[in-house]
Design an enzyme around this catalytic site. Structure first.
Site, PDB file in Angstrom:
ATOM      1  N   ASP A 120       0.912  -1.259   0.031  1.00 21.97           N
ATOM      2  CA  ASP A 120       0.007  -0.174  -0.003  1.00 21.97           C
ATOM      3  C   ASP A 120       0.855   1.260  -0.078  1.00 21.97           C
ATOM      4  OD1 ASP A 120      -2.524   1.719   0.402  1.00 21.97           O
ATOM      5  OD2 ASP A 120      -1.860   1.624   2.466  1.00 21.97           O
ATOM      6  N   ASP A 122      -0.153   4.948   1.016  1.00 24.30           N
ATOM      7  CA  ASP A 122      -0.422   6.169   1.988  1.00 24.30           C
ATOM      8  C   ASP A 122      -0.443   5.502   3.509  1.00 24.30           C
ATOM      9  OD1 ASP A 122      -1.879   8.749   0.244  1.00 24.30           O
ATOM     10  OD2 ASP A 122      -1.933   6.856  -0.792  1.00 24.30           O
ATOM     11  N   GLU A 129      -1.630  10.425   4.249  1.00 25.43           N
ATOM     12  CA  GLU A 129      -2.784  10.242   3.246  1.00 25.43           C
ATOM     13  C   GLU A 129      -2.768  11.328   2.324  1.00 25.43           C
ATOM     14  OE1 GLU A 129      -4.577   7.591   3.247  1.00 25.43           O
ATOM     15  OE2 GLU A 129      -3.541   6.712   4.939  1.00 25.43           O
ATOM     16  N   ARG A 166     -15.094  12.077  -0.916  1.00 22.08           N
ATOM     17  CA  ARG A 166     -13.634  12.855  -0.628  1.00 22.08           C
ATOM     18  C   ARG A 166     -13.116  13.507  -1.795  1.00 22.08           C
ATOM     19  NH1 ARG A 166     -10.147   8.411   2.163  1.00 22.08           N
ATOM     20  NH2 ARG A 166     -11.863   6.957   1.255  1.00 22.08           N
ATOM     21  N   SER A 210      -2.573   0.844  -4.585  1.00 18.20           N
ATOM     22  CA  SER A 210      -2.965   1.674  -3.665  1.00 18.20           C
ATOM     23  C   SER A 210      -4.424   2.334  -4.072  1.00 18.20           C
ATOM     24  CB  SER A 210      -1.783   2.909  -3.713  1.00 18.20           C
ATOM     25  OG  SER A 210      -2.555   4.142  -3.173  1.00 18.20           O
ATOM     26  N   ASP A 278      -1.495  -1.074   5.958  1.00 15.01           N
ATOM     27  CA  ASP A 278      -1.880  -0.560   7.180  1.00 15.01           C
ATOM     28  C   ASP A 278      -3.338  -0.211   7.391  1.00 15.01           C
ATOM     29  OD1 ASP A 278      -2.750   3.058   7.001  1.00 15.01           O
ATOM     30  OD2 ASP A 278      -2.187   1.745   5.160  1.00 15.01           O
TER      31      ASP A 278
END
Length: 330
Positions: A120, A122, A129, A166, A210, A278
């Protein structure tokens, strides 16, 4: 199976004794001044894989209390193992509380025995992020960060809906802002470059998969020497973001599909992959992997992790694999 613990400084006997009491095991075997091995049983031994919700690794609180009330039963010979049924997340939490990083690896293998390492980006390869920082440039960071936290911490919010909500808050941001943001705010996580170099030297293909954005994954891939990257593309009109995502949205299912396809292209099973991440959006690709590694992982992820790095850098992973092999050989 071995539980490897690793500290940033030489391990004190009092810390190891405390952990042995928490786990109800005999004293560990020291591997080096900063590493030790405990031997546990009662943990799922499926190559550190479970379903995306960690079902294969769970026991309920009553089982844990019952287990804690029983004295450990020791197996004859050099290896003493705890007979209690334990959860991966509970064991990792005991280590974290004592400032230790931890690895529970059912079938220890050398790094070179794997064929693929997937990251991943970020909060894993980099310190931020990206979507939160982009939102900061348009004065919407708080709103976006709250949505990001909800999506990544618990998975309670539908990821696709959350991401589109977002990105729409970013509408109007000029793409010329990307370069300055990257230069000023993006920093590589400790040990990221060294781990990627070690993986490539060992013959592994490396990839970034990602839910972030291709401008950033492309630059991180180029700077760290990663082989390929897959991520989302933000739509642009007249040099400004429209707020939409074009093409396939990279969510948990798409991440897992990329891991499967990368392994298929290499002609190997997904158990030959290491996945590093994460948050909740990494669960499904981790469920496929032979080894799942959490870098400062969110609680929702911990039940299915083989390795948890709460304190040290990513570059300790090859060392942890080596220590797990040494412990299993004794």
């Amino acid at each position: 199976m071995p539980l490897i613990v690793l500290g940033a400084t030489p391990l004190q006997s009092s810390v190891l004794d405390d952990l042995a009491r928490r786990l109800e095991t005999p004293p560990p075997r020291r591997i080096s001044d900063k590493a030790a091995a405990f031997f546990l049983s009662g943990l799922d031994d499926g190559d550190n894989r479970g379903g995306p919700d960690g079902h294969a690794l769970r026991t309920d609180a009553a089982q844990l209390r019952a287990a804690a009330a029983k004295p450990p039963t020791l197996r004859p010979g050099l290896r003493h193992e705890l007979r209690h049924e334990l959860r991966h997340d509970w064991v990792h939490a005991q280590c974290q509380a004592l400032g230790l990083d931890s690895a529970i690896i059912a079938r220890p293998r050398a790094l070179a025995d794997y064929r693929l390492m997937v990251f991943d980006m970020d909060s894993t390869l980099i310190n931020i992020e990206c979507i939160d920082e982009l939102a900061d440039l348009v004065g919407r960071k708080r709103e976006v960060a709250e949505l990001t936290e909800q999506a990544m911490q618990s998975g309670a919010v539908d990821y696709d809906t959350s991401l589109r909500m977002r990105t729409r808050l970013l509408a109007g941001l000029p793409t010329t802002a990307f370069a300055a943001l990257y230069a000023e705010r993006v920093r590589f996580s400790p040990g990221a470059g060294a781990l990627i170099a070690a993986a490539r030297q060992a013959g592994l293909k490396t990839a970034i998969v990602s839910g972030g954005f291709d401008y950033f994954t492309g630059r991180v891939r180029a700077e760290l020497g990663v082989d390929v990257d897959y991520s989302n593309h933000l739509a642009v009109q007249d040099g400004r973001l429209t707020g939409e995502i074009t093409g396939t949205l990279v969510n948990a299912d798409v991440k897992a599909a990329h891991v499967s396809q990368l392994c298929a292209d290499l002609g190997v099973p997904t158990s030959d992959a290491i996945v590093v991440g994460d948050g909740s959006n990494d669960r499904k690709m981790m469920a496929l992997a032979g080894l799942s590694v959490g870098f400062r992982p969110k609680p929702v992820l911990r039940a299915q992790l083989g390795v948890v790095l709460d304190h040290l850098g990513l570059d300790v992973l090859p060392q942890m694999l080596e220590y797990a092999q040494l412990a299993s050989a004794r």
